[in-house]
Design a protein around this motif. Structure first.
Motif, PDB file in Angstrom:
ATOM      1  N   GLY B 194       0.633  -1.259   0.273  1.00 18.23           N
ATOM      2  CA  GLY B 194      -0.156  -0.005   0.116  1.00 18.23           C
ATOM      3  C   GLY B 194       0.818   1.414   0.013  1.00 18.23           C
ATOM      4  O   GLY B 194       1.972   1.353  -0.241  1.00 18.23           O
ATOM      5  N   ARG B 195       0.453   2.405   0.349  1.00 13.96           N
ATOM      6  CA  ARG B 195       0.847   3.708   0.341  1.00 13.96           C
ATOM      7  C   ARG B 195       2.125   3.694   1.198  1.00 13.96           C
ATOM      8  O   ARG B 195       3.247   4.503   0.891  1.00 13.96           O
ATOM      9  N   PHE B 196       1.964   3.069   2.373  1.00  8.38           N
ATOM     10  CA  PHE B 196       3.346   2.870   3.262  1.00  8.38           C
ATOM     11  C   PHE B 196       4.579   2.236   2.708  1.00  8.38           C
ATOM     12  O   PHE B 196       5.692   2.612   2.757  1.00  8.38           O
ATOM     13  N   ARG B 198       4.983   1.956  -0.209  1.00  9.14           N
ATOM     14  CA  ARG B 198       5.569   2.595  -1.485  1.00  9.14           C
ATOM     15  C   ARG B 198       6.549   3.826  -0.831  1.00  9.14           C
ATOM     16  O   ARG B 198       7.728   4.406  -1.225  1.00  9.14           O
ATOM     17  N   ALA B 199       6.136   4.324   0.341  1.00 10.37           N
ATOM     18  CA  ALA B 199       6.836   5.317   0.909  1.00 10.37           C
ATOM     19  C   ALA B 199       8.181   4.810   1.506  1.00 10.37           C
ATOM     20  O   ALA B 199       9.105   5.691   1.408  1.00 10.37           O
ATOM     21  N   PHE B 200       8.213   3.584   2.014  1.00 13.94           N
ATOM     22  CA  PHE B 200       9.271   3.148   2.565  1.00 13.94           C
ATOM     23  C   PHE B 200      10.253   2.952   1.650  1.00 13.94           C
ATOM     24  O   PHE B 200      11.470   3.540   1.831  1.00 13.94           O
ATOM     25  N   VAL B 201       9.823   2.289   0.502  1.00  9.85           N
ATOM     26  CA  VAL B 201      10.893   2.103  -0.643  1.00  9.85           C
ATOM     27  C   VAL B 201      11.337   3.420  -1.347  1.00  9.85           C
ATOM     28  O   VAL B 201      12.621   3.535  -1.637  1.00  9.85           O
ATOM     29  N   ALA B 202      10.440   4.439  -1.185  1.00 13.92           N
ATOM     30  CA  ALA B 202      10.922   5.583  -1.805  1.00 13.92           C
ATOM     31  C   ALA B 202      11.953   6.341  -0.721  1.00 13.92           C
ATOM     32  O   ALA B 202      12.957   6.870  -1.586  1.00 13.92           O
TER      33      ALA B 202
END
Lengths: 269, 348
Positions: B194-196, B198-202
């Motif tokens: 989910g969005r978290f 993706r944010a972690f990987v970003a």
């Protein structure tokens, strides 16, 4: 207020409410003055280009506007809000998108995931909802996926949507980069040398997409670019920087005839 | 990449984890295997399996903090210990039931981990990793010196009970751990896709670009620590009910490094990789433990310390070997094989 009015009169934007105004920015790195009293104003429906020789301060100006640098003097008003000193993510959330010179794209993620990152700020699900991943988080994910698919369609990258971006060519990466910025639904889009390192075909493609973006979405665009052909064809208005000073502004035709610009680019006779 | 003939007809299908009929069958068979495991295996293997489930939960947490968000965490064992001690304290001193103590153990570990995540405000990378070692030292110090945790004697727990049923037997505690591990695995998949996630990987891959996407980098790093430590705490809670004895030397820096080794072997940035890593490392460890005594009895001259010594040599060499030859872990190799199998007979 008076100063703002004065700038507006100077740049020929009378009566129009600007979306972004930079007012007399000054920024120096030690003894090097990167920006010296630079003012700029971008209207709601404009495609602006910033040009200048190497080291003129174009990227510094971009970095000030997107919050990576903090100018020592001057203010930047974006959408009615003073943004100097705000954090990068705060400025991004208030509607400023930016693409980078080269690519700052997430190489291990697929095209869809990269563009979904742009939706991050519009998504609301909490970590608990993500943990459950049933109903809320999943529904939200699908809604935003739909918006992402629209962008994928606009940029004509349907066929590569599940490929990791690291495996794509440079032109396609730049397109994904643009898509990611569009997914933010920005109020303004800053592009730092989007055409650098591209062949003619890729340049034409990207120019077409930039025009599409502006027409279909009505997003004002600020372009920092070296390619004069691109700049003269695309821009409504051009700002010219030289050694940190704004030396000219006007339409492409005016800029081409400007003696100061000719001096900066071609040297004195 | 899907095999030929599989087409997603909705975005939900396109994002699904289980995509083909063979995958569905494999997953179902695996779950049946896990459910029947106490019948199939003897008591020693059952105990190892329970331990693998507990360590899986902890390693999933580390996978989120380190594998996804890229924040090297050398304090995962301490976070696990905080969870174990909180669970032990709440169960022995306050008499709370296990379905409250385990989540609360997770929460207290999460708070402890979050504090270390907050240091990401000022430092990053290698230096942040070093501060997580401080978590180990602080944990040790607090447990031995605060009055509630039994000092160096540790805490002894009563078995977990549910509606009068006590989880005393190996089989019952196995099922308890299986249920919790399954839930936590499902949750981990939910978080990372989910969005978290993706944010972690970003934040891991490019924090400049992450910032311009409107991602609050410090908050994301702190969240990664929070989630990872919560998993460690839940694993610690299970550990407390499995061993029914909690002591400070069960959660050392050494254990933290084993957890790192598990995600390196399994593959960073893959939930399944964490599970694979735990199984592989734990099986080899147990192999040493089983073989050690017979080797020692054959060659008494090498002495009884050889098992522990060999284990350390193995730990060092497995980390080094994987970083050199297979830096992205077994899951990456598996993905390559899967892809070329689906592509066959074409090379790409």
């Amino acid at each position: 207020m008076q100063a703002e009015a004065a700038i507006r009169a100077r740049s020929g934007l009378k009566g129009m409410q600007p979306v972004l105004t930079a007012d007399r920015l000054r920024m120096s790195f030690g003894g090097v003055v990167a920006l010296n009293e630079v003012s700029i104003e971008i209207g709601r429906d404009e495609l602006i280009a910033i040009i200048g020789p190497n080291g003129a301060g174009k990227t510094s100006l971009m970095n000030c506007m997107s919050g990576f640098y903090r100018p020592q003097e001057g203010r930047i008003v974006f959408d009615g809000e003073q943004i100097v000193g705000r954090s990068v993510h705060h400025i991004a959330r208030s509607g400023l998108a930016r693409t980078f010179q080269g690519t700052h794209i997430f190489p291990d993620m697929t095209v869809v995931e990269n563009i979904m990152i742009g939706r991050h700020m519009h998504m609301r699900s909490s970590i608990l909802q993500a943990f459950v991943h049933f109903h809320w988080a999943q529904k939200e994910e699908m809604q935003h996926r739909e918006i992402v698919e629209e962008i994928i369609e606009l940029l004509e990258i349907e066929a590569i949507r599940h490929q990791p971006v690291g495996a794509l060519g440079y032109g396609l990466r730049k397109r994904v980069d643009l898509g990611r910025a569009l997914a933010q639904e920005p109020k303004i889009l800053l592009m730092d040398e989007p055409m650098a390192g591209m062949n003619n075909e890729e340049k034409e493609d990207l120019a077409r997409f930039i025009l599409d973006v502006r027409e279909a979405r009505g997003i004002p665009v600020v372009l920092v670019e070296h390619d004069m052909g691109v700049v003269m064809d695309l821009a409504d208005r051009i700002y010219v920087l030289d050694f940190g000073k704004m030396i000219a502004t006007g339409t492409p035709a005016q800029i081409q005839r400007d003696p100061l610009v000719m001096k900066a680019y071609l040297g004195e006779k | 990449m899907d095999p030929a003939g599989i087409f997603a007809t909705s975005f939900a299908r396109d994002a699904a984890l289980v995509r083909t009929r063979p995958q569905q069958i494999a997953l179902a068979l695996f779950l049946v295997f896990l459910l029947l495991l106490p019948v199939l295996f003897g008591p020693r293997l059952l105990a190892i399996s329970t331990l693998i489930l507990i360590l899986s939960v902890v390693t999933l947490g580390l996978q989120i903090t380190t594998g996804y968000a890229g924040q090297i965490n050398l304090g995962q064992a301490a976070f696990m210990g905080v969870g174990a001690y909180t669970t032990g304290f709440l169960a022995t001193k306050l008499g709370l039931p296990f379905w409250l103590t385990i989540p609360l153990g997770g929460c207290s570990a999460a708070v402890f981990g979050f504090i270390f995540g907050l240091s990401a405000v000022r430092i990053k990378g290698f230096y942040l990793a070093l501060t997580t070692i401080a978590a180990q030292a602080l944990f040790h110090f607090f447990v031995l010196n605060l009055p509630w945790f039994g000092g160096s004697n540790g805490l002894t727990l009563d078995p977990a009970t549910l509606f009068g049923f006590a989880f005393v037997t190996d089989t019952s505690i196995y099922y308890l751990c299986l249920a919790v591990a399954a839930l936590m695995t499902y949750g981990a998949y939910g978080i990372v896709r989910g969005r978290f996630g993706r944010a972690f990987v970003a934040v891991r891959d490019d924090d400049v670009a992450a910032g311009i996407m409107g991602i609050d980098i410090v908050a994301t790093k702190a969240t990664a620590f929070l989630v990872g430590a919560f998993y460690a705490g839940v694993g610690g809670g299970l550990w407390a009910y499995f061993v029914r004895f909690v002591a400070v030397d069960q959660f050392t820096l050494f254990n933290s490094i084993w957890f790192i080794a598990m995600i390196i072997v399994g593959g960073m940035g893959a939930i399944t990789g964490a599970l694979v890593g735990v199984v592989v490392i734990k099986c080899i460890q147990e192999g040493f433990v089983s073989l050690g005594p017979s080797v020692v009895s054959q060659f008494p001259s090498i002495g009884g310390d050889v098992v522990f010594a060999l284990m350390n040599v193995f730990l060092g060499s497995v980390i080094a070997a994987f970083l050199i030859f297979e830096p992205r872990g077994l899951m990456h190799r598996f993905d390559i094989l899967k892809r070329s199998y689906r592509m066959w007979p074409f090379p790409y």
